[in-house]
Design a protein around this motif. Sequence first.
Motif, PDB file in Angstrom:
ATOM      1  N   CYS A 222     -60.581 -38.015  29.433  1.00 31.78           N
ATOM      2  CA  CYS A 222     -60.706 -38.344  30.863  1.00 31.78           C
ATOM      3  C   CYS A 222     -60.155 -37.249  31.766  1.00 31.78           C
ATOM      4  CB  CYS A 222     -60.024 -39.683  31.160  1.00 31.78           C
ATOM      5  SG  CYS A 222     -58.205 -39.625  31.143  1.00 31.78           S
ATOM      6  N   GLY A 223     -59.151 -36.532  31.287  1.00 31.90           N
ATOM      7  CA  GLY A 223     -58.564 -35.461  32.101  1.00 31.90           C
ATOM      8  C   GLY A 223     -57.424 -35.895  32.999  1.00 31.90           C
ATOM      9  N   TYR A 224     -57.206 -37.209  33.157  1.00 32.67           N
ATOM     10  CA  TYR A 224     -56.165 -37.631  34.096  1.00 32.67           C
ATOM     11  C   TYR A 224     -55.075 -38.522  33.499  1.00 32.67           C
ATOM     12  CZ  TYR A 224     -59.117 -41.817  34.431  1.00 32.67           C
ATOM     13  OH  TYR A 224     -59.851 -42.919  34.143  1.00 32.67           O
ATOM     14  N   CYS A 225     -55.279 -39.034  32.281  1.00 34.56           N
ATOM     15  CA  CYS A 225     -54.250 -39.923  31.721  1.00 34.56           C
ATOM     16  C   CYS A 225     -53.022 -39.103  31.304  1.00 34.56           C
ATOM     17  CB  CYS A 225     -54.806 -40.728  30.544  1.00 34.56           C
ATOM     18  SG  CYS A 225     -54.978 -39.785  29.014  1.00 34.56           S
TER      19      CYS A 225
ATOM     20  N   CYS B 248     -53.827 -36.695  28.333  1.00 30.74           N
ATOM     21  CA  CYS B 248     -54.649 -35.548  28.754  1.00 30.74           C
ATOM     22  C   CYS B 248     -53.797 -34.568  29.554  1.00 30.74           C
ATOM     23  CB  CYS B 248     -55.814 -36.023  29.630  1.00 30.74           C
ATOM     24  SG  CYS B 248     -57.207 -36.666  28.688  1.00 30.74           S
TER      25      CYS B 248
ATOM     26  N   CYS C 161     -56.254 -39.250  24.281  1.00 26.65           N
ATOM     27  CA  CYS C 161     -56.635 -39.712  25.625  1.00 26.65           C
ATOM     28  C   CYS C 161     -56.782 -41.234  25.605  1.00 26.65           C
ATOM     29  CB  CYS C 161     -57.962 -39.064  26.036  1.00 26.65           C
ATOM     30  SG  CYS C 161     -58.691 -39.809  27.499  1.00 26.65           S
ATOM     31  N   ARG C 162     -56.190 -41.888  26.586  1.00 24.62           N
ATOM     32  CA  ARG C 162     -56.205 -43.363  26.633  1.00 24.62           C
ATOM     33  C   ARG C 162     -57.525 -43.931  27.125  1.00 24.62           C
ATOM     34  NH1 ARG C 162     -52.866 -45.177  23.139  1.00 24.62           N
ATOM     35  NH2 ARG C 162     -53.788 -43.295  22.306  1.00 24.62           N
ATOM     36  N   ASN C 163     -58.385 -43.077  27.651  1.00 23.02           N
ATOM     37  CA  ASN C 163     -59.653 -43.566  28.213  1.00 23.02           C
ATOM     38  C   ASN C 163     -60.848 -42.980  27.481  1.00 23.02           C
ATOM     39  OD1 ASN C 163     -58.324 -44.980  30.463  1.00 23.02           O
ATOM     40  ND2 ASN C 163     -57.732 -42.915  31.061  1.00 23.02           N
TER      41      ASN C 163
END
Length: 352
Positions: A108-111, A114, A122-124
């Motif tokens: 996702c790039g934001y968790c 990441c 990554c959690r998403n």
Amino acid sequence: MTQALKDPMSPERLQGKATYRAVQVVSPGKWELTSKPMVDPPLGHVRIRVEACGVCHSDSATVDGLFPIEWPRVPGHEVVGRIEALGDGVQGWAVGQRVGVGFLGGSCGYCEFCRNGDLVNCRNQEYTGIHRDGGYAEVMTAKATGLVSVPDDLSSVDAAPLLCAGLTTFSALRNAPAKAGDLVAVLGIGGLGHLGVQYARHMGFEVAAIARGSERAELAKKLGAHHYIDSATADPAVALQALGGAKVILITASGGKTVAASFKGLRPGGVSIVLGVGPEPIEASSMDLIFQSRKLEGALTGDPATGDRTLRFSALSGVSAMIETAPLEQAAAAYAKMMAGQARFRMVLTMD
Ligand SMILES: [Zn+2]
Ligand SMILES: [Zn+2]
């Protein structure tokens, strides 16, 4: 091989409308060859014209519904093809470029993970062929952050199994604490293990292959193993200690007892890395863990940059999976053959 799935030849397909063929699972264990309408890739995604897709043991997570699945679902997470459309916001990839998609569908790039550089966790992240349709199809949609670049000198069929089986073994060895010349053992000479032995050899380790029976001995040596340990006639832990003890044991077979039996073959500070998924618990005594500072850990495939490296390293060193190909419509039979342990060693679906 059993007979092919029936081609529905839908009216749209006959009229030449934009559809593509896919093999999907409609309920646990029930397969169907179908025709799906072409869709534009959404934001951050690309549409890929699939050229090859490997059949992996983890496809059983979809076929047997081990994860909660929204049916129907197209399995397949060893996908190679060419990008034929870019969704909005996709940068760094071009139409016509050959790419790979593995099990991890794109971070996702934001968790928190990441942001800390741990894209694997990554959690998403969706899993290819489980949360969204995979590569048992002529076309698939993939998230751009999960794409792997495929070197020109690697064929799509050869590259496909490297996106899961290859990446998993390569990444585990690359992140392991062993240095050139250290003893590295690979337990199990199958889909993962036959690649693990080759990578370990080309990374400069002293390599011991462990499998049950003598019939894999010659193959293991051919793949690059310096030593072969037959676990049916020798205690792998004792055999490894006779060689000085392993810095790393790559566990590519499933089964808790197998893991436990080899664990004492680690030298002080060594690590057993579990790659083969199985329901059986792993028993290791706290004494064996503590007194020689041994470690037991798991590793889940790898991030896309390591995927790039896996393919490039394989092309440079000549590491390749032993494969059998089958056309897309034979997907169910190819899967059954792999699950029965009759594939030598990876099945790859081709789209003709
Ligand atoms: Zn994330
Ligand atoms: Zn896999």
